[in-house]
Write a protein that holds these residues in place. Structure first.
Motif, short mmCIF file in Angstrom:
data_model
loop_
_atom_site.label_atom_id
_atom_site.label_comp_id
_atom_site.label_asym_id
_atom_site.label_seq_id
_atom_site.Cartn_x
_atom_site.Cartn_y
_atom_site.Cartn_z
N ARG A 147 0.84 -1.20 0.00
CA ARG A 147 0.00 0.00 0.00
C ARG A 147 0.88 1.25 0.00
NH1 ARG A 147 -4.05 2.18 4.56
NH2 ARG A 147 -2.48 1.25 5.90
N GLU A 149 0.29 5.13 -0.13
CA GLU A 149 -0.70 6.20 -0.09
C GLU A 149 -0.29 7.42 -0.91
OE1 GLU A 149 -3.75 7.03 1.10
OE2 GLU A 149 -4.11 4.91 1.43
N CYS A 152 -2.17 7.33 -4.07
CA CYS A 152 -3.62 7.25 -3.97
C CYS A 152 -4.26 8.53 -4.52
CB CYS A 152 -4.03 7.05 -2.52
SG CYS A 152 -5.82 6.98 -2.25
N LYS A 181 -6.82 10.59 3.67
CA LYS A 181 -6.18 9.38 3.17
C LYS A 181 -7.07 8.18 3.45
CE LYS A 181 -3.47 8.35 7.36
NZ LYS A 181 -2.14 7.97 7.87
#
Length: 321
Positions: A147, A149, A152, A181
């Motif tokens: 992941r 961010e 994103c 987020k």
């Protein structure tokens, strides 16, 4: 079922009443750009990329949330609309890492595709980017999901698909404004959270914010081929994708979970064990009093077959006596 007729970019199209304009346009061979939209998820119209003009309407509307009606005349690429999309894409890129050449989603990124389609490039600026000055924006705690961010775009597709299965609902929006987020549970790591590594979120992510770690950097997008197979773990028969590089299956990824199918880690690992020649070691989330933790385990334990496996061995020993 009632069919209606409309015109999109001077092309006649006939669709079922209630079909939204994104899907109606596909029937006419027209691809209206989207980032937050997914056919299998609730519509939120947050990215604004799918704005279109409808004759008789006094403003532009989002195609994903507008149903086609009889006689409707739609324009999807007017000069005004194209300029709006370019402006939106510039804002997305201004707040996005410029590491496309080394990103694992290079060649398979929806944001990259739209930037290329509308000829929008990265700009040099002194403004802040999400995650550029903050620790903890890259979560490597899970052996199944990477992941990042900082990549994103806050489309929310991961949040919505995580909520489709009622007993999951792990991902959600956290903070506000520029600090918004996606968080897991109460802003913890994927390892410590209740995430079951089903990878629904990875399937829906349009950029490189969520990546399948077991398929990470195993062949470039344009060099590998994809073959779809059905998972044999249960009656759902979820769709899986075999990642093939040089005639060898190197990884297994979950395909889009249609009709609410839940997807599960066990099914993906079982498919991986069946098709991948040298699969990586499996991990299982162990629940301790002081928090969840991934531990490397045997394949039998990862697939919840350890007791069955032991019994099979005992039976084989009895038969051989």
């Amino acid at each position: 079922m009632k069919f209606i007729s409309l015109t999109i970019d001077d092309k006649p199209v006939r669709v079922l009443e209630g079909t939204n304009l994104v899907e109606a346009a596909k029937k006419a061979g027209i691809k209206i750009p989207t980032l937050c939209y997914s056919k299998n998820l609730p519509v939120v119209s947050s990215c604004r990329m799918c704005l279109v003009e409808i004759e008789g309407f006094n403003k532009l509307v989002t195609a994903c949330s507008t149903a086609a009606t009889e006689g409707m005349v739609v324009h999807t690429e007017t000069e005004e609309i194209v300029q709006i999309r370019k402006n939106l894409l510039r804002l997305y890129l201004d707040n996005h890492p410029s590491d496309c050449l080394t990103c694992s989603r290079n060649g398979n990124c929806e944001l990259q595709d739209l930037a290329y389609r509308y000829d929008v490039k990265f700009r040099v600026h002194d403004g802040a980017r999400r995650g550029s000055e903050k620790a903890g924006f890259t979560d490597t705690s899970s052996p199944y999901i990477l992941r990042d961010e900082s990549k994103c775009i806050l489309c929310g597709r991961c949040v919505r698909t995580c909520a489709v299965v009622p007993d999951r609902n792990i991902l959600q929006f956290g903070n506000r404004g520029f600090d918004t987020k996606i968080i897991a549970d109460y802003d913890t790591s994927l390892e410590k959270s209740g995430c079951v590594s089903c990878n629904r979120c990875v399937v829906e992510c349009p950029v490189g914010a969520l990546v399948d770690r077991r398929a990470y950097r195993k062949g470039r997008t344009w060099e590998r081929t994809i073959k779809e197979v059905k998972c044999k773990s249960c009656d759902y028969g979820c769709n899986m994708k075999l990642i093939i590089d040089k005639d060898k299956v190197v990884a297994v990824e979950a395909a889009n979970p249609q009709n609410g199918r839940p997807l599960c880690l066990r099914g993906r690992l079982l498919t991986e064990l069946e098709y991948v020649d040298l699969p990586e070691k499996p991990y299982k989330k162990i629940y301790h009093e002081d928090g969840n933790e991934f531990e490397q385990v045997t394949w039998a334990k990862a697939l919840n077959l350890d007791n069955v496996y032991e019994k099979m061995n005992r039976l084989d020993e009895v038969e051989n006596e």
